[in-house]
Design a protein around this motif. Structure first.
Motif, PDB file in Angstrom:
ATOM      1  N   ALA A 136       0.838  -1.202   0.000  1.00 39.58           N
ATOM      2  CA  ALA A 136       0.000   0.000   0.000  1.00 39.58           C
ATOM      3  C   ALA A 136       0.874   1.255   0.000  1.00 39.58           C
ATOM      4  O   ALA A 136       0.618   2.208  -0.749  1.00 39.58           O
ATOM      5  CB  ALA A 136      -0.928  -0.001   1.213  1.00 39.58           C
ATOM      6  N   GLU A 137       1.923   1.235   0.819  1.00 37.57           N
ATOM      7  CA  GLU A 137       2.836   2.379   0.879  1.00 37.57           C
ATOM      8  C   GLU A 137       3.544   2.586  -0.462  1.00 37.57           C
ATOM      9  O   GLU A 137       3.633   3.714  -0.955  1.00 37.57           O
ATOM     10  CB  GLU A 137       3.862   2.141   1.987  1.00 37.57           C
ATOM     11  N   ALA A 138       4.018   1.512  -1.065  1.00 40.20           N
ATOM     12  CA  ALA A 138       4.725   1.604  -2.343  1.00 40.20           C
ATOM     13  C   ALA A 138       3.825   2.132  -3.456  1.00 40.20           C
ATOM     14  O   ALA A 138       4.281   2.844  -4.350  1.00 40.20           O
ATOM     15  CB  ALA A 138       5.290   0.230  -2.729  1.00 40.20           C
ATOM     16  N   LEU A 139       2.535   1.794  -3.388  1.00 41.47           N
ATOM     17  CA  LEU A 139       1.595   2.221  -4.424  1.00 41.47           C
ATOM     18  C   LEU A 139       0.913   3.545  -4.090  1.00 41.47           C
ATOM     19  O   LEU A 139       0.164   4.081  -4.911  1.00 41.47           O
ATOM     20  CB  LEU A 139       0.535   1.132  -4.643  1.00 41.47           C
ATOM     21  N   GLY A 140       1.137   4.058  -2.886  1.00 43.66           N
ATOM     22  CA  GLY A 140       0.530   5.325  -2.497  1.00 43.66           C
ATOM     23  C   GLY A 140      -0.966   5.227  -2.250  1.00 43.66           C
ATOM     24  O   GLY A 140      -1.717   6.159  -2.526  1.00 43.66           O
ATOM     25  N   VAL A 141      -1.405   4.071  -1.738  1.00 41.51           N
ATOM     26  CA  VAL A 141      -2.819   3.856  -1.427  1.00 41.51           C
ATOM     27  C   VAL A 141      -2.921   3.337   0.002  1.00 41.51           C
ATOM     28  O   VAL A 141      -1.917   3.013   0.624  1.00 41.51           O
ATOM     29  CB  VAL A 141      -3.484   2.855  -2.406  1.00 41.51           C
ATOM     30  N   SER A 142      -4.130   3.243   0.524  1.00 44.71           N
ATOM     31  CA  SER A 142      -4.314   2.718   1.873  1.00 44.71           C
ATOM     32  C   SER A 142      -4.521   1.205   1.832  1.00 44.71           C
ATOM     33  O   SER A 142      -4.908   0.648   0.800  1.00 44.71           O
ATOM     34  CB  SER A 142      -5.526   3.381   2.536  1.00 44.71           C
ATOM     35  N   CYS A 143      -4.279   0.572   2.968  1.00 49.25           N
ATOM     36  CA  CYS A 143      -4.567  -0.863   3.088  1.00 49.25           C
ATOM     37  C   CYS A 143      -6.058  -1.113   2.892  1.00 49.25           C
ATOM     38  O   CYS A 143      -6.441  -2.093   2.261  1.00 49.25           O
ATOM     39  CB  CYS A 143      -4.131  -1.393   4.454  1.00 49.25           C
ATOM     40  N   ASP A 144      -6.890  -0.210   3.430  1.00 45.03           N
ATOM     41  CA  ASP A 144      -8.331  -0.346   3.251  1.00 45.03           C
ATOM     42  C   ASP A 144      -8.701  -0.366   1.774  1.00 45.03           C
ATOM     43  O   ASP A 144      -9.547  -1.146   1.351  1.00 45.03           O
ATOM     44  CB  ASP A 144      -9.089   0.793   3.936  1.00 45.03           C
ATOM     45  N   TYR A 145      -8.079   0.515   0.992  1.00 41.22           N
ATOM     46  CA  TYR A 145      -8.366   0.555  -0.449  1.00 41.22           C
ATOM     47  C   TYR A 145      -8.082  -0.810  -1.075  1.00 41.22           C
ATOM     48  O   TYR A 145      -8.874  -1.323  -1.857  1.00 41.22           O
ATOM     49  CB  TYR A 145      -7.542   1.639  -1.136  1.00 41.22           C
ATOM     50  N   LEU A 146      -6.938  -1.407  -0.720  1.00 37.13           N
ATOM     51  CA  LEU A 146      -6.568  -2.693  -1.318  1.00 37.13           C
ATOM     52  C   LEU A 146      -7.471  -3.835  -0.849  1.00 37.13           C
ATOM     53  O   LEU A 146      -7.845  -4.693  -1.640  1.00 37.13           O
ATOM     54  CB  LEU A 146      -5.113  -3.043  -0.973  1.00 37.13           C
ATOM     55  N   LEU A 147      -7.836  -3.834   0.425  1.00 32.17           N
ATOM     56  CA  LEU A 147      -8.507  -4.993   0.997  1.00 32.17           C
ATOM     57  C   LEU A 147     -10.021  -4.933   1.002  1.00 32.17           C
ATOM     58  O   LEU A 147     -10.679  -5.959   1.075  1.00 32.17           O
ATOM     59  CB  LEU A 147      -8.017  -5.214   2.436  1.00 32.17           C
ATOM     60  N   ARG A 148     -10.590  -3.760   0.943  1.00 31.94           N
ATOM     61  CA  ARG A 148     -12.047  -3.648   1.025  1.00 31.94           C
ATOM     62  C   ARG A 148     -12.661  -3.472  -0.353  1.00 31.94           C
ATOM     63  O   ARG A 148     -12.110  -2.804  -1.198  1.00 31.94           O
ATOM     64  CB  ARG A 148     -12.453  -2.459   1.884  1.00 31.94           C
ATOM     65  N   GLU A 149     -13.833  -4.086  -0.507  1.00 28.16           N
ATOM     66  CA  GLU A 149     -14.604  -3.855  -1.722  1.00 28.16           C
ATOM     67  C   GLU A 149     -15.317  -2.532  -1.563  1.00 28.16           C
ATOM     68  O   GLU A 149     -15.338  -1.950  -0.481  1.00 28.16           O
ATOM     69  CB  GLU A 149     -15.619  -4.984  -1.923  1.00 28.16           C
ATOM     70  N   GLU A 150     -15.936  -2.053  -2.629  1.00 26.76           N
ATOM     71  CA  GLU A 150     -16.699  -0.810  -2.546  1.00 26.76           C
ATOM     72  C   GLU A 150     -17.702  -0.921  -1.418  1.00 26.76           C
ATOM     73  O   GLU A 150     -18.214  -1.992  -1.136  1.00 26.76           O
ATOM     74  CB  GLU A 150     -17.444  -0.515  -3.866  1.00 26.76           C
ATOM     75  N   GLN A 151     -17.974   0.199  -0.789  1.00 28.71           N
ATOM     76  CA  GLN A 151     -18.889   0.196   0.351  1.00 28.71           C
ATOM     77  C   GLN A 151     -20.302  -0.133  -0.108  1.00 28.71           C
ATOM     78  O   GLN A 151     -20.831   0.467  -1.019  1.00 28.71           O
ATOM     79  CB  GLN A 151     -18.881   1.575   1.031  1.00 28.71           C
ATOM     80  N   GLU A 152     -20.888  -1.110   0.527  1.00 28.40           N
ATOM     81  CA  GLU A 152     -22.275  -1.480   0.324  1.00 28.40           C
ATOM     82  C   GLU A 152     -22.884  -1.645   1.704  1.00 28.40           C
ATOM     83  O   GLU A 152     -22.173  -1.818   2.683  1.00 28.40           O
ATOM     84  CB  GLU A 152     -22.384  -2.824  -0.404  1.00 28.40           C
ATOM     85  N   THR A 153     -24.165  -1.601   1.773  1.00 25.63           N
ATOM     86  CA  THR A 153     -24.784  -1.880   3.065  1.00 25.63           C
ATOM     87  C   THR A 153     -24.724  -3.373   3.312  1.00 25.63           C
ATOM     88  O   THR A 153     -24.661  -4.164   2.370  1.00 25.63           O
ATOM     89  CB  THR A 153     -26.258  -1.417   3.093  1.00 25.63           C
ATOM     90  N   ALA A 154     -24.768  -3.768   4.539  1.00 24.18           N
ATOM     91  CA  ALA A 154     -24.712  -5.188   4.882  1.00 24.18           C
ATOM     92  C   ALA A 154     -25.892  -5.933   4.259  1.00 24.18           C
ATOM     93  O   ALA A 154     -25.752  -7.052   3.787  1.00 24.18           O
ATOM     94  CB  ALA A 154     -24.703  -5.377   6.395  1.00 24.18           C
ATOM     95  N   ASP A 155     -27.070  -5.304   4.241  1.00 19.75           N
ATOM     96  CA  ASP A 155     -28.248  -5.953   3.664  1.00 19.75           C
ATOM     97  C   ASP A 155     -28.060  -6.221   2.182  1.00 19.75           C
ATOM     98  O   ASP A 155     -28.383  -7.285   1.692  1.00 19.75           O
ATOM     99  CB  ASP A 155     -29.492  -5.091   3.858  1.00 19.75           C
ATOM    100  N   THR A 156     -27.515  -5.257   1.448  1.00 24.37           N
ATOM    101  CA  THR A 156     -27.289  -5.427   0.016  1.00 24.37           C
ATOM    102  C   THR A 156     -26.320  -6.575  -0.230  1.00 24.37           C
ATOM    103  O   THR A 156     -26.535  -7.409  -1.083  1.00 24.37           O
ATOM    104  CB  THR A 156     -26.709  -4.138  -0.606  1.00 24.37           C
ATOM    105  N   LYS A 157     -25.259  -6.631   0.557  1.00 21.50           N
ATOM    106  CA  LYS A 157     -24.263  -7.683   0.377  1.00 21.50           C
ATOM    107  C   LYS A 157     -24.860  -9.059   0.613  1.00 21.50           C
ATOM    108  O   LYS A 157     -24.672  -9.959  -0.170  1.00 21.50           O
ATOM    109  CB  LYS A 157     -23.101  -7.482   1.353  1.00 21.50           C
ATOM    110  N   THR A 158     -25.563  -9.222   1.711  1.00 16.85           N
ATOM    111  CA  THR A 158     -26.030 -10.559   2.050  1.00 16.85           C
ATOM    112  C   THR A 158     -27.184 -11.019   1.177  1.00 16.85           C
ATOM    113  O   THR A 158     -27.286 -12.186   0.873  1.00 16.85           O
ATOM    114  CB  THR A 158     -26.430 -10.647   3.539  1.00 16.85           C
ATOM    115  N   GLU A 159     -28.041 -10.120   0.750  1.00 17.29           N
ATOM    116  CA  GLU A 159     -29.177 -10.530  -0.070  1.00 17.29           C
ATOM    117  C   GLU A 159     -28.759 -10.898  -1.487  1.00 17.29           C
ATOM    118  O   GLU A 159     -29.313 -11.790  -2.086  1.00 17.29           O
ATOM    119  CB  GLU A 159     -30.227  -9.423  -0.104  1.00 17.29           C
TER     120      GLU A 159
END
Length: 148
Positions: A51-74
């Protein structure tokens, strides 16, 4: 966007070749290629440095786009729904290979799950540890009855 696409996109934005990124990360060019094509994933101890080498956050690399929990599970597949349901519960994990051998026969608690990665907590001796595991390495999840 998947982690491989994020790595490739961030690498290209920094005008780095796979070989240059591999040199920075102290891995082979083939490793970077496998990460980008999602044939394998960077080891957890490399994520912060990547993440440091690419100039991004760990969250950016590891998390998918933000969705609500209901949207994800359904709208997700059955495996995703199963792992969301297991969040916060005691489980034992089995893996396709021995890359996570320290977790074999260990009771863990799934603390977070994002679709491609799962975070678990477990006790090793008197220490409580946390580990991020690629979902693709899981062969099975077994619930542990309370009190065990």
């Amino acid at each position: 966007m998947a982690i491989g696409s994020k790595i490739a996109s961030a690498r290209k934005a920094k005008n780095l070749t796979q070989e240059q990124l591999a040199e920075i990360m102290n891995v082979t060019r083939q490793s970077v290629s496998r990460w980008e094509s999602e044939q394998s994933y960077p080891e957890m101890d490399k994520i912060g440095f990547l993440a440091e080498a690419l100039g991004v956050s760990c969250d950016y690399l590891l998390r998918e786009e933000q969705e609500t929990a209901d949207t994800k599970t359904e709208s997700s597949n059955p495996v995703t729904r199963l792992l969301y349901a297991a969040k916060g519960k005691k489980v034992k994990l089995n893996f396709y290979d021995d890359s996570d051998a320290e977790l074999l026969n260990e009771t863990c608690v799934i603390t977070d799950f994002d679709g491609q990665w799962m975070s678990v907590e477990y006790n090793k001796g008197k220490k409580q540890k946390q580990k991020l595991i690629p979902i693709s390495s899981l062969m099975s999840v077994q619930y542990v009855k309370e009190g065990k």
